[in-house]
Write an enzyme that holds these catalytic residues in place. Sequence first.
Site, mmCIF file in Angstrom:
data_model
loop_
_atom_site.group_PDB
_atom_site.id
_atom_site.type_symbol
_atom_site.label_atom_id
_atom_site.label_comp_id
_atom_site.label_asym_id
_atom_site.label_seq_id
_atom_site.Cartn_x
_atom_site.Cartn_y
_atom_site.Cartn_z
ATOM 1 N N ASP A 267 -22.374 11.007 5.928
ATOM 2 C CA ASP A 267 -23.699 10.402 6.060
ATOM 3 C C ASP A 267 -23.969 9.473 4.869
ATOM 4 O O ASP A 267 -24.336 9.930 3.794
ATOM 5 C CB ASP A 267 -24.758 11.514 6.133
ATOM 6 C CG ASP A 267 -26.159 10.960 6.330
ATOM 7 O OD1 ASP A 267 -26.294 9.760 6.629
ATOM 8 O OD2 ASP A 267 -27.119 11.757 6.196
ATOM 9 N N LYS A 274 -28.292 5.831 1.116
ATOM 10 C CA LYS A 274 -28.516 6.871 0.110
ATOM 11 C C LYS A 274 -28.181 6.322 -1.269
ATOM 12 O O LYS A 274 -27.288 5.483 -1.403
ATOM 13 C CB LYS A 274 -27.608 8.071 0.397
ATOM 14 C CG LYS A 274 -28.035 8.912 1.589
ATOM 15 C CD LYS A 274 -27.181 10.148 1.730
ATOM 16 C CE LYS A 274 -27.600 10.979 2.940
ATOM 17 N NZ LYS A 274 -28.959 11.535 2.848
ATOM 18 N N ASP A 285 -21.845 17.015 5.831
ATOM 19 C CA ASP A 285 -22.989 16.894 6.741
ATOM 20 C C ASP A 285 -22.645 17.358 8.161
ATOM 21 O O ASP A 285 -23.397 17.139 9.094
ATOM 22 C CB ASP A 285 -23.482 15.429 6.743
ATOM 23 C CG ASP A 285 -24.975 15.324 7.014
ATOM 24 O OD1 ASP A 285 -25.676 16.344 6.885
ATOM 25 O OD2 ASP A 285 -25.427 14.221 7.380
ATOM 26 N N GLU A 346 -30.612 10.560 10.718
ATOM 27 C CA GLU A 346 -29.665 10.377 11.830
ATOM 28 C C GLU A 346 -29.321 11.671 12.537
ATOM 29 O O GLU A 346 -28.996 11.662 13.724
ATOM 30 C CB GLU A 346 -28.389 9.696 11.306
ATOM 31 C CG GLU A 346 -27.313 10.628 10.733
ATOM 32 C CD GLU A 346 -27.756 11.415 9.502
ATOM 33 O OE1 GLU A 346 -28.746 11.011 8.864
ATOM 34 O OE2 GLU A 346 -27.131 12.448 9.185
ATOM 35 N N ARG A 348 -31.112 14.195 13.488
ATOM 36 C CA ARG A 348 -32.014 14.529 14.605
ATOM 37 C C ARG A 348 -31.702 13.689 15.829
ATOM 38 O O ARG A 348 -31.936 14.121 16.960
ATOM 39 C CB ARG A 348 -33.478 14.400 14.146
ATOM 40 C CG ARG A 348 -33.880 13.018 13.730
ATOM 41 C CD ARG A 348 -35.131 13.006 12.859
ATOM 42 N NE ARG A 348 -34.864 13.477 11.488
ATOM 43 C CZ ARG A 348 -35.777 13.608 10.542
ATOM 44 N NH1 ARG A 348 -37.050 13.327 10.803
ATOM 45 N NH2 ARG A 348 -35.453 14.026 9.329
HETATM 46 N N1 BES Z 1 -27.770 14.791 5.723
HETATM 47 C C1 BES Z 1 -29.077 14.584 5.227
HETATM 48 C C2 BES Z 1 -29.736 15.861 4.712
HETATM 49 C C3 BES Z 1 -29.089 16.533 3.526
HETATM 50 C C4 BES Z 1 -29.594 16.329 2.257
HETATM 51 C C5 BES Z 1 -28.040 17.391 3.689
HETATM 52 C C6 BES Z 1 -29.014 16.965 1.178
HETATM 53 C C7 BES Z 1 -27.456 18.035 2.612
HETATM 54 C C8 BES Z 1 -27.949 17.817 1.345
HETATM 55 C C9 BES Z 1 -29.969 13.996 6.322
HETATM 56 O O1 BES Z 1 -29.339 13.237 7.284
HETATM 57 C C10 BES Z 1 -30.958 13.110 5.634
HETATM 58 O O2 BES Z 1 -30.544 12.177 5.021
HETATM 59 N N2 BES Z 1 -32.225 13.444 5.722
HETATM 60 C C11 BES Z 1 -33.227 12.677 5.108
HETATM 61 C C12 BES Z 1 -34.365 12.569 6.094
HETATM 62 C C13 BES Z 1 -35.408 11.548 5.753
HETATM 63 C C14 BES Z 1 -34.819 10.172 5.742
HETATM 64 C C15 BES Z 1 -36.523 11.621 6.759
HETATM 65 C C16 BES Z 1 -33.631 13.383 3.830
HETATM 66 O O3 BES Z 1 -33.567 14.614 3.775
HETATM 67 O O4 BES Z 1 -33.988 12.722 2.870
HETATM 68 ZN ZN ZN Z 2 -27.320 13.716 7.623
HETATM 69 ZN ZN ZN Z 3 -29.135 11.208 6.715
#
Ligand code: BES
Ligand code: ZN
Ligand code: ZN
Length: 496
Positions: A267, A274, A285, A346, A348
């Site tokens: 991801d 990120k 992920d 992504e 969801r």
């Molecule tokens: N894969 C991430 C969530 C994650 C964060 C997993 C840290 C493991 C460790 C997910 O896809 C994500 O990026 N979520 C975002 C959502 C936001 C953009 C609404 C997040 O958590 O910041």
């Molecule tokens: Zn993710």
């Molecule tokens: Zn993500």
Amino acid sequence: MKIHGVTELETLKADILISGVDKNSLNSTGRKELDRRFDGRLAGWLGKAIKTEQKELTQLPALSGGIPSVLFIGLGDRADLEEDTLREAFGLAGKKLRKEGAATVAVDIDSFTAAGISAEDAAYLTAEGLVLGSYEYPGMKTDQRESAPFLDELLLFTAEDSEDATAAAEIGRAFGYSVNEARTLVNMPANVLTAVRMAEYAEELAQEYGFETEILGKAQMEELGMGAILAVNQGSSEEPRLIVLKYKATEDFSDPLALVGKGVTFDTGGYSLKPKDGIVGMKGDMGGAAAVLGAMRIIGELRPNKNVMAVIGATDNMVSGNAFKPDDVITSLSGKTIEVLNTDAEGRLVLADAVTYAKRLGATRLIDVATLTGGVIVALGMDKTGVLTNDEEFFETFLNASKESGEFVWRLPLTENDKKRLRKSDVADLNNSPGRDGHMIFGGGFVGEFVGETPWIHLDIAGTSNAPAAYDFGPKGGTGVMVRTLAMLVEQLESK
Ligand code: BES
Ligand code: ZN
Ligand code: ZN
């Protein structure tokens, strides 16, 4: 690992014997009992400092017989000895014995029954804990030394042979190794574990355990209209896969439980990129997919009387000239349209299509498992899995399963107001990122929009899927969290 019962001390040959000692084991009656069980061979050790506090380990050389060394496990006060503590103690023992390369390990089952634990529980926890604690990820170092043989054989030493104890240890073994396989999937880098490779792994499992499989590639997804997972895959040069495994307890495959996993193999965040520190580790992920595959492996081993399917959406989330963008509006398999506000939300999207597909395949109960939000880490830390649900009874059964397995879960609310915010968009039915407040709730709640009335549980394992440091069950990295709880749940649903 082979498992045998041994009843005669004379015939007991092992690299090490594990024995439990509670606070009373070393008083005069306790010593007499130990002496009796071991034909006086322990007498010379008993004067030594054997630590009896919970989870304390003391290793001593044996004085005679076919056992060169004994590892005492402290059980503390038996009145407050819990199964989870004992599993952790065996985890620590497994870690220690791995370093020493003990190929044949014997366990003094009667020392645990003396502390109030049934022979079956002791055997189960021994096998599970040792296998979990001795886990190592081999990695890809070129100077790999052959590691010493470990745990080829587990001997259950009891005065009375118990087939039940052997059977219980076999269950513990299935649980332990299945968690370890999930850990390895999480630890594998994304250039190796692509969506295509993950599907191959699922097919290998299916071969071994006789699951039915259905693997959809990009063309089939396009034909079906899986616009949500395809949007996530759009920037990638790797093909996506929708992986379905069916464990058929009955020919008609009635009333199946669906385990739905997020299999994002890497991801980047996409155009909502990120930051450089947040991107490292995103090979993990796909922890939800790993949990589902690990649980299926246990199901394949134990063959419960319950129909179960696994549905995994697998892809990476990349940036390129083709990648999806914020402001895009996509049409999911369900027909619902989604305004993309954040390409990093992504998981969801992937789950939306996977859940819809599971429903089409007849799922009557759904559990989705995903490393979905950083929000769950903010809310609950790295040692608690976040839960949402739409069904009290299903949740209660699930909660019992999690207590059995010792994997901590905590439920958060999902209110009508939260749902309203998910449905707020000028251009589509839903938006994929209503805001940074209540983060975990919006992640899971979005998936819930595709579930309808079907009893459903959402598990956010973003905090628990990856251990930041070494722990009782082994090194830092993939934990295989929820593998055991999902398998326990299937067992509990079997008897319903
Ligand atoms: N894969 C991430 C969530 C994650 C964060 C997993 C840290 C493991 C460790 C997910 O896809 C994500 O990026 N979520 C975002 C959502 C936001 C953009 C609404 C997040 O958590 O910041
Ligand atoms: Zn993710
Ligand atoms: Zn993500």
